[in-house]
Design a protein around this motif. Structure first.
Motif, PDB file in Angstrom:
ATOM      1  N   SER A 288      28.790 -28.142  45.994  1.00  0.00           N
ATOM      2  CA  SER A 288      29.404 -28.643  47.467  1.00  0.00           C
ATOM      3  C   SER A 288      28.254 -29.338  48.281  1.00  0.00           C
ATOM      4  CB  SER A 288      29.913 -27.342  48.028  1.00  0.00           C
ATOM      5  OG  SER A 288      30.510 -27.574  49.270  1.00  0.00           O
ATOM      6  N   ILE A 289      27.201 -28.502  48.324  1.00  0.00           N
ATOM      7  CA  ILE A 289      25.986 -29.355  49.025  1.00  0.00           C
ATOM      8  C   ILE A 289      25.478 -30.500  48.406  1.00  0.00           C
ATOM      9  CG2 ILE A 289      23.694 -28.854  49.558  1.00  0.00           C
ATOM     10  CD1 ILE A 289      24.092 -25.771  49.607  1.00  0.00           C
ATOM     11  N   LEU A 290      25.653 -30.582  47.143  1.00  0.00           N
ATOM     12  CA  LEU A 290      25.189 -31.967  46.456  1.00  0.00           C
ATOM     13  C   LEU A 290      26.203 -32.982  46.707  1.00  0.00           C
ATOM     14  CD1 LEU A 290      23.515 -30.764  43.121  1.00  0.00           C
ATOM     15  CD2 LEU A 290      22.342 -31.545  45.301  1.00  0.00           C
ATOM     16  N   ALA A 291      27.606 -32.418  46.868  1.00  0.00           N
ATOM     17  CA  ALA A 291      28.420 -33.595  47.100  1.00  0.00           C
ATOM     18  C   ALA A 291      28.184 -34.052  48.615  1.00  0.00           C
ATOM     19  CB  ALA A 291      29.831 -32.885  47.215  1.00  0.00           C
ATOM     20  N   ARG A 292      27.630 -33.552  49.435  1.00  0.00           N
ATOM     21  CA  ARG A 292      27.151 -34.108  50.771  1.00  0.00           C
ATOM     22  C   ARG A 292      25.925 -34.856  50.876  1.00  0.00           C
ATOM     23  NH1 ARG A 292      29.589 -28.876  52.451  1.00  0.00           N
ATOM     24  NH2 ARG A 292      27.806 -27.891  52.640  1.00  0.00           N
TER      25      ARG A 292
ATOM     26  N   GLY B 218      26.826 -32.740  32.405  1.00  0.00           N
ATOM     27  CA  GLY B 218      27.178 -34.081  33.120  1.00  0.00           C
ATOM     28  C   GLY B 218      27.711 -34.065  34.481  1.00  0.00           C
ATOM     29  N   ASN B 219      27.511 -32.799  35.212  1.00  0.00           N
ATOM     30  CA  ASN B 219      27.948 -32.713  36.525  1.00  0.00           C
ATOM     31  C   ASN B 219      27.339 -33.363  37.473  1.00  0.00           C
ATOM     32  OD1 ASN B 219      30.590 -31.613  36.209  1.00  0.00           O
ATOM     33  ND2 ASN B 219      29.467 -29.807  35.531  1.00  0.00           N
ATOM     34  N   ILE B 220      25.759 -33.519  37.258  1.00  0.00           N
ATOM     35  CA  ILE B 220      24.772 -33.848  38.061  1.00  0.00           C
ATOM     36  C   ILE B 220      23.681 -34.717  37.473  1.00  0.00           C
ATOM     37  CG2 ILE B 220      24.919 -32.143  39.995  1.00  0.00           C
ATOM     38  CD1 ILE B 220      22.675 -30.787  38.453  1.00  0.00           C
ATOM     39  N   THR B 221      22.941 -35.645  37.886  1.00  0.00           N
ATOM     40  CA  THR B 221      21.856 -36.483  37.699  1.00  0.00           C
ATOM     41  C   THR B 221      20.742 -35.961  38.403  1.00  0.00           C
ATOM     42  OG1 THR B 221      22.517 -38.263  38.777  1.00  0.00           O
ATOM     43  CG2 THR B 221      23.254 -38.298  36.454  1.00  0.00           C
ATOM     44  N   SER B 222      19.310 -36.241  37.812  1.00  0.00           N
ATOM     45  CA  SER B 222      18.156 -36.070  38.638  1.00  0.00           C
ATOM     46  C   SER B 222      17.434 -37.308  38.372  1.00  0.00           C
ATOM     47  CB  SER B 222      17.531 -34.815  37.999  1.00  0.00           C
ATOM     48  OG  SER B 222      17.006 -35.107  36.612  1.00  0.00           O
TER      49      SER B 222
ATOM     50  N   LYS C 190      21.733 -35.487  41.759  1.00  0.00           N
ATOM     51  CA  LYS C 190      22.666 -36.336  42.539  1.00  0.00           C
ATOM     52  C   LYS C 190      23.989 -36.198  41.709  1.00  0.00           C
ATOM     53  CE  LYS C 190      23.815 -41.237  43.251  1.00  0.00           C
ATOM     54  NZ  LYS C 190      23.503 -41.200  44.854  1.00  0.00           N
ATOM     55  N   ILE C 191      24.976 -35.784  42.580  1.00  0.00           N
ATOM     56  CA  ILE C 191      26.155 -35.416  41.789  1.00  0.00           C
ATOM     57  C   ILE C 191      26.824 -36.636  41.101  1.00  0.00           C
ATOM     58  CG2 ILE C 191      27.811 -35.884  43.741  1.00  0.00           C
ATOM     59  CD1 ILE C 191      28.768 -33.206  43.113  1.00  0.00           C
ATOM     60  N   THR C 192      27.590 -36.156  40.061  1.00  0.00           N
ATOM     61  CA  THR C 192      28.467 -37.501  39.401  1.00  0.00           C
ATOM     62  C   THR C 192      29.842 -37.379  39.850  1.00  0.00           C
ATOM     63  OG1 THR C 192      28.970 -36.113  37.473  1.00  0.00           O
ATOM     64  CG2 THR C 192      26.931 -37.292  37.398  1.00  0.00           C
ATOM     65  N   ASN C 193      30.808 -38.400  39.273  1.00  0.00           N
ATOM     66  CA  ASN C 193      32.000 -38.447  39.600  1.00  0.00           C
ATOM     67  C   ASN C 193      32.898 -37.219  38.936  1.00  0.00           C
ATOM     68  OD1 ASN C 193      32.377 -40.601  41.191  1.00  0.00           O
ATOM     69  ND2 ASN C 193      32.603 -41.761  39.393  1.00  0.00           N
ATOM     70  N   ASN C 194      32.237 -36.826  37.809  1.00  0.00           N
ATOM     71  CA  ASN C 194      32.727 -35.586  36.997  1.00  0.00           C
ATOM     72  C   ASN C 194      32.414 -34.473  37.909  1.00  0.00           C
ATOM     73  OD1 ASN C 194      33.796 -36.323  34.737  1.00  0.00           O
ATOM     74  ND2 ASN C 194      32.149 -36.438  33.522  1.00  0.00           N
ATOM     75  N   GLY C 195      31.148 -34.472  38.605  1.00  0.00           N
ATOM     76  CA  GLY C 195      30.740 -33.462  39.238  1.00  0.00           C
ATOM     77  C   GLY C 195      31.733 -33.346  40.778  1.00  0.00           C
ATOM     78  N   LEU C 196      32.029 -34.206  41.139  1.00  0.00           N
ATOM     79  CA  LEU C 196      32.879 -34.253  42.202  1.00  0.00           C
ATOM     80  C   LEU C 196      34.344 -33.508  42.133  1.00  0.00           C
ATOM     81  CD1 LEU C 196      32.219 -37.706  44.205  1.00  0.00           C
ATOM     82  CD2 LEU C 196      31.821 -35.360  44.934  1.00  0.00           C
ATOM     83  N   LEU C 197      34.735 -34.267  40.842  1.00  0.00           N
ATOM     84  CA  LEU C 197      36.154 -33.707  40.334  1.00  0.00           C
ATOM     85  C   LEU C 197      36.064 -31.881  40.245  1.00  0.00           C
ATOM     86  CD1 LEU C 197      37.353 -36.280  37.865  1.00  0.00           C
ATOM     87  CD2 LEU C 197      38.337 -35.959  40.097  1.00  0.00           C
TER      88      LEU C 197
END
Lengths: 107, 107
Positions: B16-20, B54-58, B73-80
């Motif tokens: 949630s934090i990384l989504a922001r 695969g929910n975040i990259t670095s 950094k969050i990915t699209n999969n991570g956002l879902l």
DNA sequence: CATTGTACCTTGTAATGCAAGGTACTTTGT
DNA sequence: ACAAAGTACCTTGCATTACAAGGTACAATG
């Protein structure tokens, strides 16, 4: 439902229900499973832990619908524990909601 | 705070934090520990799991205040995944509050 | 007399928070 | 020059616990 979420809260749920009335194990499974998925393999070991820790006691009552039921009754220690865990829970879920940016203004 | 309560929710908090905004690990520890007790031994393995899934990259960024920082950094999969977990969380804590007899009318 | 529902229990597995311990860089104080 | 403290990364091992799976036993139903 995510099984990891349940950790630590099922104990509180069981105590909270037993604080209102005596229940037998199978009854607790049915009562709680209305709100979330749980099985006997979760509840019975949990009841054993609560009893070993002196938070609940048990007594047998014969039934005409099957085998005898083992009713559980909360102790004074259990009531204290319930209040403690409930306070922790409220503080916890509000912390999470704060981090998530969720506000609870009404339903 | 009860460590069992955190299971399953820390993942959502981090996502949630990384989504922001992008964050580095140490920053996440500090941000979350304002609301509840956590340590690096919890966050770093969690970040590794999220990255492996695969929910975040670095990416690395040099710092003038110490060793280089590894930003996530969050990915699209991570956002879902975030939306899915958030839905589960809301449903979950409301179920618990219902069992406990807690109502959220306002703060 | 087999099935279903009620009711109890145990074993083994998987997941994960976190204490503890380790590496390495920068700044500050003596 | 050197120690200490702050920043920042990472791993290992332990304890806890939800739950699938499997087991026992009794009553009612088809």
């Amino acid at each position: 439902m995510n099984s990891q979420l349940k950790r630590g809260t099922l104990e509180l749920c069981v105590l909270s229900i037993l604080a209102r009335r005596d229940c037998y194990g199978y009854e607790l499974v049915n009562a709680i499973s209305e709100s979330m998925h749980i099985t006997e393999g979760t509840i019975y070991p949990l009841l054993k832990r609560l009893k070993d820790d002196g938070n609940i006691t048990s007594y047998l009552v014969e039934s005409t619908e099957g085998p005898p039921r083992k009713y559980y009754k909360i102790t004074n220690n259990g009531l204290l524990k319930t209040k403690e865990l409930e306070g922790q829970w409220i503080q916890f879920y509000r912390s999470i909601n704060k981090i998530l940016g969720i506000t609870e203004k009404g339903e």
